[in-house]
Write an enzyme that holds these catalytic residues in place. Structure first.
Site, mmCIF file in Angstrom:
data_model
loop_
_atom_site.group_PDB
_atom_site.id
_atom_site.type_symbol
_atom_site.label_atom_id
_atom_site.label_comp_id
_atom_site.label_asym_id
_atom_site.label_seq_id
_atom_site.Cartn_x
_atom_site.Cartn_y
_atom_site.Cartn_z
ATOM 1 N N SER A 82 45.673 33.758 32.198
ATOM 2 C CA SER A 82 45.542 34.194 33.579
ATOM 3 C C SER A 82 45.563 33.042 34.566
ATOM 4 C CB SER A 82 44.235 34.974 33.744
ATOM 5 O OG SER A 82 43.133 34.111 33.643
ATOM 6 N N THR A 198 42.689 35.095 37.807
ATOM 7 C CA THR A 198 42.206 34.028 38.690
ATOM 8 C C THR A 198 40.888 33.451 38.230
ATOM 9 O OG1 THR A 198 43.133 35.020 40.671
ATOM 10 C CG2 THR A 198 41.314 33.548 41.013
ATOM 11 N N THR A 216 45.197 30.178 39.954
ATOM 12 C CA THR A 216 45.690 31.382 39.278
ATOM 13 C C THR A 216 47.176 31.281 38.950
ATOM 14 O OG1 THR A 216 45.782 33.798 39.490
ATOM 15 C CG2 THR A 216 46.346 32.547 41.434
ATOM 16 N N ARG A 226 56.329 35.601 44.775
ATOM 17 C CA ARG A 226 55.149 36.341 45.254
ATOM 18 C C ARG A 226 53.911 35.424 45.242
ATOM 19 N NH1 ARG A 226 49.767 37.492 43.248
ATOM 20 N NH2 ARG A 226 49.050 39.378 44.232
ATOM 21 N N THR A 249 38.785 37.841 43.450
ATOM 22 C CA THR A 249 39.721 38.070 42.353
ATOM 23 C C THR A 249 40.154 39.530 42.416
ATOM 24 O OG1 THR A 249 40.028 37.909 39.949
ATOM 25 C CG2 THR A 249 37.864 38.598 40.702
ATOM 26 N N GLY A 250 41.259 39.816 41.775
ATOM 27 C CA GLY A 250 41.753 41.188 41.838
ATOM 28 C C GLY A 250 43.068 41.255 42.582
HETATM 29 N N1 ASP Z 1 43.952 37.544 43.112
HETATM 30 C C1 ASP Z 1 45.009 37.123 42.250
HETATM 31 C C2 ASP Z 1 46.342 37.428 42.857
HETATM 32 O O1 ASP Z 1 46.475 38.469 43.476
HETATM 33 C C3 ASP Z 1 44.962 37.713 40.931
HETATM 34 C C4 ASP Z 1 43.626 38.059 40.339
HETATM 35 O O2 ASP Z 1 42.618 37.561 40.718
HETATM 36 O O3 ASP Z 1 43.577 38.868 39.430
HETATM 37 O O4 ASP Z 1 47.266 36.685 42.658
#
Ligand code: ASP
Length: 337
Positions: A82, A198, A216, A226, A249-250
């Site tokens: 990740s 992340t 990340t 992206r 995160t997310g």
């Molecule tokens: N926030 C990160 C992104 O959108 C990914 C994650 O934290 O899962 O790239």
């Protein structure tokens, strides 16, 4: 009235309305109570990263050095698909990394869509310290890194390549919930799952100074180019040395829309403890699209100047690691659903 003042007034009024309408009265306790030094980071894999940060913090080192050293552990770990080396690639099979760092003096640096460099966080720090800029992207970021002594590494491990090839069979694109921990824990990623990933780390050192870092490989199998919230100062990370620090995160697109980490810090400025500030930020995402919120994950993590920490997420399953003199643990975050 200047645009900036209007913006600040609008932000503050907006936040106040939400605080009023939602239950400030719901008196959720914050995570840890008032400890310095303190380092917290996202997900179970934050524990190993915290250990490296703690090495520095416990010897009265700076919060900035601690967060850089801490997240580098996750960046270097090829079993963590990740973040950094071994991260899952975009849909074209390219591993593109995003990272940012911020210190106690509002100094910050960021790299976006950086390829071939194992430690994007260190490049972000160099952008902060050696250039008049805040953000470098793509080829420009790579050129800068190479000119400053970083070397090229193939970041696509055999395992991530295999997973990507498996994914290509369906090319089904749907960000998974809590995939960060699943990617970390399981040794195989089921083909057809798309992911986000992340490590965000924030800390307060023995001097009481705050810093944060976020790094990340972004959404797995994303469109090439992206960029999510993680390398965006204010979205994926924000540090205000008077108040506190936050990271997220997310699903980054949802965090960017509400400038999530900055929002969390501003909510703490208004008196909320870290957990309640994170909860209010989550509720803003929820309010915007209650339907979509059921299918995605967003988690916030925050600390304040007193050395208290807290987190809140949309979905259950978000965890965060805490390290202080008294604690060395991984805690489950509270969540809306
Ligand atoms: N926030 C990160 C992104 O959108 C990914 C994650 O934290 O899962 O790239």
């Amino acid at each position: 009235m200047s645009n900036r003042r209007k913006f600040i007034q609008h932000t503050v009024l907006g936040s106040a309305a939400i605080i009023g309408s939602s239950s400030l009265s719901a008196k959720l306790k914050s995570g840890a109570t008032g400890q310095k030094p303190l380092v917290v980071s996202t997900w179970d894999f934050g524990k190993a990263a915290n250990a490296a940060a703690w090495e520095i913090l416990s010897k009265k080192g700076s919060s900035l050095d601690a967060v850089e050293a801490g997240v580098k552990v996750a960046e270097a770990d090829e079993n963590n698909q990740s973040v950094g080396y071994g991260g899952l690639p975009d849909r074209d099979g390219r591993v593109t990394l995003d990272a940012c760092i911020m210190d106690a003096q509002y100094r910050c640096g960021s790299v976006m869509c950086l390829e071939y460099i194992k430690h994007p966080i260190s490049v972000a720090r160099m952008v902060m310290e050696k250039t008049p800029h805040v953000v470098l992207v793509g080829d420009g970021a790579l050129e800068f890194a190479l000119a400053n002594g970083f070397t090229k590494t193939n970041l696509l491990t055999e395992k991530s390549k295999k997973d990507w090839q498996e994914w290509l069979k369906t090319s089904n694109y749907k960000p998974g919930i809590n995939i960060e921990n699943k990617l970390y824990k399981s040794d195989s990623l089921p083909g057809g799952k798309d992911n986000h990933d992340t490590i965000g780390m924030i800390c307060i050192d023995a001097n009481g100074d705050l810093a944060g870092a976020c790094t990340t490989s972004g959404l797995a199998y994303k469109m090439h180019g992206r960029v999510g919230d993680s390398p965006i100062i204010g979205a994926g990370l924000y540090v205000d040395n008077e108040i506190g620090a936050a990271t997220s995160t997310g699903l980054g697109e949802e965090v960017i829309r509400i400038v999530g980490s900055h929002l969390v810090v501003e909510l703490m400025r208004q008196g909320l403890n870290p957990q309640n500030a994170c909860k209010e930020a989550v509720s803003r995402i929820l309010k915007r699209s209650p339907q979509k919120a059921k299918e995605i994950q967003v988690g916030f993590l925050a600390i304040n100047k007193k050395g208290e920490s807290g987190a809140f997420a949309l979905q259950p399953g978000f965890s965060y690691a805490v390290r202080s003199e008294k604690e060395n643990t991984v805690l489950p975050s509270k969540s809306h659903f």
